[in-house]
Structures are given as structure tokens and as C-alpha cells.
Design a protein around this motif. Sequence first.
Motif, PDB file in Angstrom:
ATOM      1  N   ARG A  39       0.824  -1.181   0.037  1.00 31.38           N
ATOM      2  CA  ARG A  39       0.090   0.131   0.051  1.00 31.38           C
ATOM      3  C   ARG A  39       0.714   1.219  -0.095  1.00 31.38           C
ATOM      4  O   ARG A  39       0.297   2.416   0.244  1.00 31.38           O
ATOM      5  CB  ARG A  39      -0.977   0.026   1.161  1.00 31.38           C
ATOM      6  CG  ARG A  39      -1.857  -1.254   1.336  1.00 31.38           C
ATOM      7  CD  ARG A  39      -2.854  -1.055   2.600  1.00 31.38           C
ATOM      8  NE  ARG A  39      -2.012  -1.059   3.742  1.00 31.38           N
ATOM      9  CZ  ARG A  39      -1.765  -2.226   4.265  1.00 31.38           C
ATOM     10  NH1 ARG A  39      -2.150  -3.424   3.624  1.00 31.38           N
ATOM     11  NH2 ARG A  39      -1.124  -2.361   5.407  1.00 31.38           N
ATOM     12  N   SER A  40       2.172   1.081  -0.132  1.00 32.62           N
ATOM     13  CA  SER A  40       2.883   2.171   0.093  1.00 32.62           C
ATOM     14  C   SER A  40       2.829   3.214  -1.213  1.00 32.62           C
ATOM     15  O   SER A  40       2.695   2.792  -2.220  1.00 32.62           O
ATOM     16  CB  SER A  40       4.541   1.735  -0.031  1.00 32.62           C
ATOM     17  OG  SER A  40       4.877   0.940   1.067  1.00 32.62           O
ATOM     18  N   VAL A  41       2.956   4.725  -0.679  1.00 26.31           N
ATOM     19  CA  VAL A  41       2.788   5.619  -1.816  1.00 26.31           C
ATOM     20  C   VAL A  41       4.235   5.998  -2.026  1.00 26.31           C
ATOM     21  O   VAL A  41       4.991   6.427  -1.065  1.00 26.31           O
ATOM     22  CB  VAL A  41       1.910   6.686  -1.403  1.00 26.31           C
ATOM     23  CG1 VAL A  41       2.065   8.037  -2.381  1.00 26.31           C
ATOM     24  CG2 VAL A  41       0.673   6.570  -1.030  1.00 26.31           C
ATOM     25  N   VAL A  42       4.631   5.876  -3.171  1.00 25.93           N
ATOM     26  CA  VAL A  42       6.286   5.983  -3.421  1.00 25.93           C
ATOM     27  C   VAL A  42       6.378   7.027  -4.542  1.00 25.93           C
ATOM     28  O   VAL A  42       5.578   7.248  -5.323  1.00 25.93           O
ATOM     29  CB  VAL A  42       6.757   4.668  -3.930  1.00 25.93           C
ATOM     30  CG1 VAL A  42       8.624   4.946  -4.292  1.00 25.93           C
ATOM     31  CG2 VAL A  42       6.537   3.482  -3.060  1.00 25.93           C
ATOM     32  N   MET A  43       7.399   7.685  -4.413  1.00 28.26           N
ATOM     33  CA  MET A  43       7.841   9.024  -5.511  1.00 28.26           C
ATOM     34  C   MET A  43       9.247   8.564  -5.882  1.00 28.26           C
ATOM     35  O   MET A  43      10.115   8.626  -4.950  1.00 28.26           O
ATOM     36  CB  MET A  43       7.734  10.226  -5.043  1.00 28.26           C
ATOM     37  CG  MET A  43       8.146  11.294  -6.061  1.00 28.26           C
ATOM     38  SD  MET A  43       8.069  13.305  -5.577  1.00 28.26           S
ATOM     39  CE  MET A  43       6.303  13.200  -5.751  1.00 28.26           C
TER      40      MET A  43
END
Length: 229
Positions: A39-43
Motif C-alpha cells: 500500500r506504500s505511496v512512493v515517489m
Amino acid sequence: MNWRDYWNQDTPIYVNERHKLLHYRQVANDILSLIVSPRSVVMDYGCGEALFADRIATHAGRLYLCDGAPLVRERLNERFGRESRIQVLSPEDMTSLPDGSLDLIVVNSLLQYLSLEDLRRLLKTWHAKLKSDGRLVLADVIPPDLSPVTDAKALLTFAGQGGFLTAALLGLVRTAFSDYRKIREEIGLATYSEAEIADLLRDVGFRTERQPRNLGHNQARMTFIGRPL
């Protein structure tokens, strides 16, 4: 010409397509190792062409690809425009993301092209965008005492393992006469010691830990993880 203009074009930094493919594959694998939850939000900030971003996206809830070069963003949209978990951003778009919304920001092989003023500004922005338990990864940081010869040796070792050694040797010769060499001599590359990175991150509210391994093939360069205090 500045560094953003330089990267907004086809460049000779990769000696051939195999070099580019293997480089981006290794970086993607290294980023995958940093993702702790599906569920990680990564940039990926300063992502370049990010050829394997779709693989990263399958292990994350959301992947933002951020790059300052319009040509790079155009190619990213062409490649990943149908990927529902991937969104391509400009640096200006990035500032509009909600504060406290990102689990992981990866900044690989970018610091050397930033002025100190720009780096300080970006560190403040990245800190604001991270969740309280998020992580900022600064990778491929060049130490002040690193010789170009060491970089060349690292490339040749990578090329030997990857099967493009002859192309790498020819590529080093081309680079010596390229715009990259000229702009590097005119503008230079920013370098940082471990203590300098720790100080910069502490000033904006991070605690910092150097990692035992750098992202990518060049282990003479450094990777740091910053966590909000």
C-alpha cells in the motif's frame, strides 16, 4: 546550457541500449527492496526514463514519477500512461501533493546536479510531503574525494558483468568530447561528505543513516536514508 536543459534531450550518458536497460533494471530492483508494504505511496524524484517503473508499481499502492525534463515526462507518459498506479509529475506538480502523503521518496543520482540552494529548498518540500514514519532516500551521492577514474572503473566492471564492455570503452572516449564533459567543467558536480549530508538533513528535521550499499552499480558513491524527527 544548464543541467535541466542537458537532460531534456537524448544524451550519450548510456553507452548503448543494453547499458541503459541494465542500469534501470538494477535501480528498479534496489527501489523494490525499499518498499515495505503493497500500500506504500512512493515517489521516484528525478526518475529519468524509469524503464521498469511498472514493476515497482505492482509492489506499491501508488508510484509518482517526477522529473524536471519535459522530454523525459513525455516519454514516461507514452510508456506508462495506461498504468493506473503510475502518475507522471513535474517538480511543480509535486509541490501540490498533500503534505504527509508519501511513504517513500527516492532521489537517485540527482544531488550532483543541484545547487545547494535548490537542494535545501527540496529537502524542506520532501520533508513536508512525507508521512511521519516515511523515508527519504538520497542515493548515488558523490563524495568530495571521488576520482573520475574510480567512476570509470565502476562502469567498466558493470559493463564486463553486463556484456557491453567494448561499448563502455568507446563510450568513455565519446563522453570525453561530449556536452556532458563541457557542462561538467563549466558548472561542475556537487559533492558531499557524510557529515555534510547529515547536517543538511538535520537542519530540515531528518535523522540520517548512511546505508552499507549504494543504489546502482557504483559502490564508491553513497546512499543515505533520512527519517523525519
